[in-house]
Design a protein around this motif. Structure first.
Motif, PDB file in Angstrom:
ATOM      1  N   LYS A 141     -95.717 -31.335  -3.440  1.00  0.00           N
ATOM      2  CA  LYS A 141     -96.424 -31.983  -2.326  1.00  0.00           C
ATOM      3  C   LYS A 141     -95.806 -31.638  -0.980  1.00  0.00           C
ATOM      4  N   THR A 142     -94.477 -31.466  -0.942  1.00  0.00           N
ATOM      5  CA  THR A 142     -93.843 -31.133   0.336  1.00  0.00           C
ATOM      6  C   THR A 142     -94.308 -29.760   0.821  1.00  0.00           C
ATOM      7  N   LEU A 143     -94.718 -28.893  -0.121  1.00  0.00           N
ATOM      8  CA  LEU A 143     -95.246 -27.587   0.269  1.00  0.00           C
ATOM      9  C   LEU A 143     -96.757 -27.643   0.487  1.00  0.00           C
ATOM     10  N   GLY A 144     -97.338 -28.821   0.337  1.00  0.00           N
ATOM     11  CA  GLY A 144     -98.772 -28.964   0.553  1.00  0.00           C
ATOM     12  C   GLY A 144     -99.628 -28.360  -0.542  1.00  0.00           C
ATOM     13  N   LEU A 145     -99.034 -28.156  -1.728  1.00  0.00           N
ATOM     14  CA  LEU A 145     -99.792 -27.480  -2.792  1.00  0.00           C
ATOM     15  C   LEU A 145    -100.983 -28.310  -3.286  1.00  0.00           C
ATOM     16  N   ASP A 146    -100.946 -29.652  -3.052  1.00  0.00           N
ATOM     17  CA  ASP A 146    -102.098 -30.466  -3.458  1.00  0.00           C
ATOM     18  C   ASP A 146    -103.300 -30.225  -2.553  1.00  0.00           C
ATOM     19  N   ALA A 173    -102.421 -25.290   2.451  1.00  0.00           N
ATOM     20  CA  ALA A 173    -101.150 -25.822   1.962  1.00  0.00           C
ATOM     21  C   ALA A 173    -100.150 -25.958   3.104  1.00  0.00           C
ATOM     22  N   ALA A 225    -101.072 -28.938   5.405  1.00  0.00           N
ATOM     23  CA  ALA A 225    -100.748 -30.235   4.798  1.00  0.00           C
ATOM     24  C   ALA A 225     -99.236 -30.477   4.825  1.00  0.00           C
ATOM     25  N   ALA A 226     -98.478 -29.424   4.526  1.00  0.00           N
ATOM     26  CA  ALA A 226     -97.015 -29.558   4.531  1.00  0.00           C
ATOM     27  C   ALA A 226     -96.517 -29.891   5.933  1.00  0.00           C
ATOM     28  N   ARG A 242     -97.238 -33.510   6.898  1.00  0.00           N
ATOM     29  CA  ARG A 242     -96.311 -34.444   6.232  1.00  0.00           C
ATOM     30  C   ARG A 242     -94.927 -34.405   6.866  1.00  0.00           C
TER      31      ARG A 242
END
Lengths: 227, 101
Positions: free
Chosen positions: A158-163, B91, B94-95, B98
């Motif tokens: 999730k920290t890499l935004g893979l979702d 991706a 989104a990263a 966050r």
């Protein structure tokens, strides 16, 4: 008439090119599948056995989103229906009785169909089909493994935004098919029905409700004779 | 149903559909209603998946970093970026969202 060398070389070059592009899709599929919680072996099995990209992406992201495996499997099969229509156009290329058809069937997907319906001669179409099949199958599976192993090494995807990668993949698969007013209208309705029903039914079911809406809309459009 | 059963079952279903196109009588697949639904279904399902995978978490409708990712991906797609770039831009966005929160 046998194929000349130039035609042969150009078909094989295109087939390899499509394979390389598909390898990149495979890379993201492998990463998304492992992120969704499937094992390396399950991810590899999907690319080997299911071998149809949109269905694979759909199945792993539904299961990853907490949907039941049954809903994931049903959505994957619904997305696979288009391959039946590709097969219809390929029967002159890999039709006929026996093992060649049974083996060829596994490779009836977007890419092989696009390549095999382009040439006029059946010999060229056969070469285009099989060369694309070998190239795409190989690189899709290699890409899947590399992506899956890579994503496994990441502690928190999730920290890499893979979702956020899966929705983007659906968007990219969708864009070239979005041709015409009715497709937009039906797609928007289906998506809104899924979103509205999401809080009311178990995960994975909203997509199946969207499929139902689509079938009803298709029958109604046909009954009204809309083009 | 276990995940393995779903993997095997859905793979078999997808294979049989591929084989059916090469095997069933042409008239069945040439039926206009069947053809219409087959055109609509993949497009509507992909759109639904893009929307639900962005705006739901379990049974909750949410707007979070994934929405920003999808917006950037849509822009990349409009600019005809290659597949991998569309996916990677979502991706990365989104990263970044966050990280800033």
């Amino acid at each position: 008439m046998p194929l000349d060398d130039r035609t042969r070389r150009s078909i094989i070059r295109d087939a390899v090119g499509i394979g390389v592009a598909t390898g990149a899709y495979g890379l993201s599929f492998g990463a998304i599948s492992v992120t969704a919680g499937l094992s390396l072996l399950q991810t590899a099995a999907l690319s080997l056995l299911m071998f149809t990209g949109a269905s694979q992406f759909a199945m792993v992201s539904l299961i990853g989103g907490g949907g039941s495996p049954v809903a994931g499997a049903a959505t994957a099969v619904l997305l696979g229906t288009r391959n039946a229509f590709y097969g219809l156009r390929l029967s002159r290329v890999i039709g006929g009785p026996g093992q060649r058809r049974a083996l060829g069937a596994q490779f009836v997907i977007d890419e092989t169909t696009a390549m095999a319906v382009a040439p006029d001669s059946v010999d060229a179409a056969r070469l285009a089909f099989w060369a694309t099949a070998v190239s795409v199958f190989t690189l899709w599976n290699v890409g899947t493994l590399v992506g899956a192993v890579g994503a496994q090494a990441i502690p928190d995807p999730k920290t890499l935004g893979l979702d956020a990668a899966a929705p983007a993949a659906f968007l990219a698969l969708l864009a070239p098919r979005m041709t015409g007013r009715h497709l937009w209208a039906v797609s928007l309705t289906a998506a809104l029905v899924a979103l509205a029903s999401a809080p009311l039914v178990p995960a994975g079911i909203p997509v199946l409700l969207a499929a139902l809406v689509t079938v009803v809309a298709g029958l109604r459009l046909e009954a009204r004779g809309k083009g | 149903m276990s995940v393995w059963a779903a993997v095997i079952g859905a793979s078999l279903g997808c294979y049989l559909l591929k084989l059916a196109g090469l095997s069933v009588p042409e008239e069945l697949l040439n039926d206009r209603r069947v053809a219409r639904i087959a055109t609509l279904l993949p497009v509507a399902l992909l759109a639904t998946l893009a929307v639900t995978q962005t705006f739901t978490t379990g049974r909750h409708v949410t707007v979070d970093a994934r929405a920003a990712g999808l917006a950037v991906a849509a822009t990349a797609q409009l600019l005809r970026a290659p597949f991998l770039l569309v996916v990677a831009s979502a991706a990365a966005t989104a990263a970044a969202v966050r990280l800033l929160h």
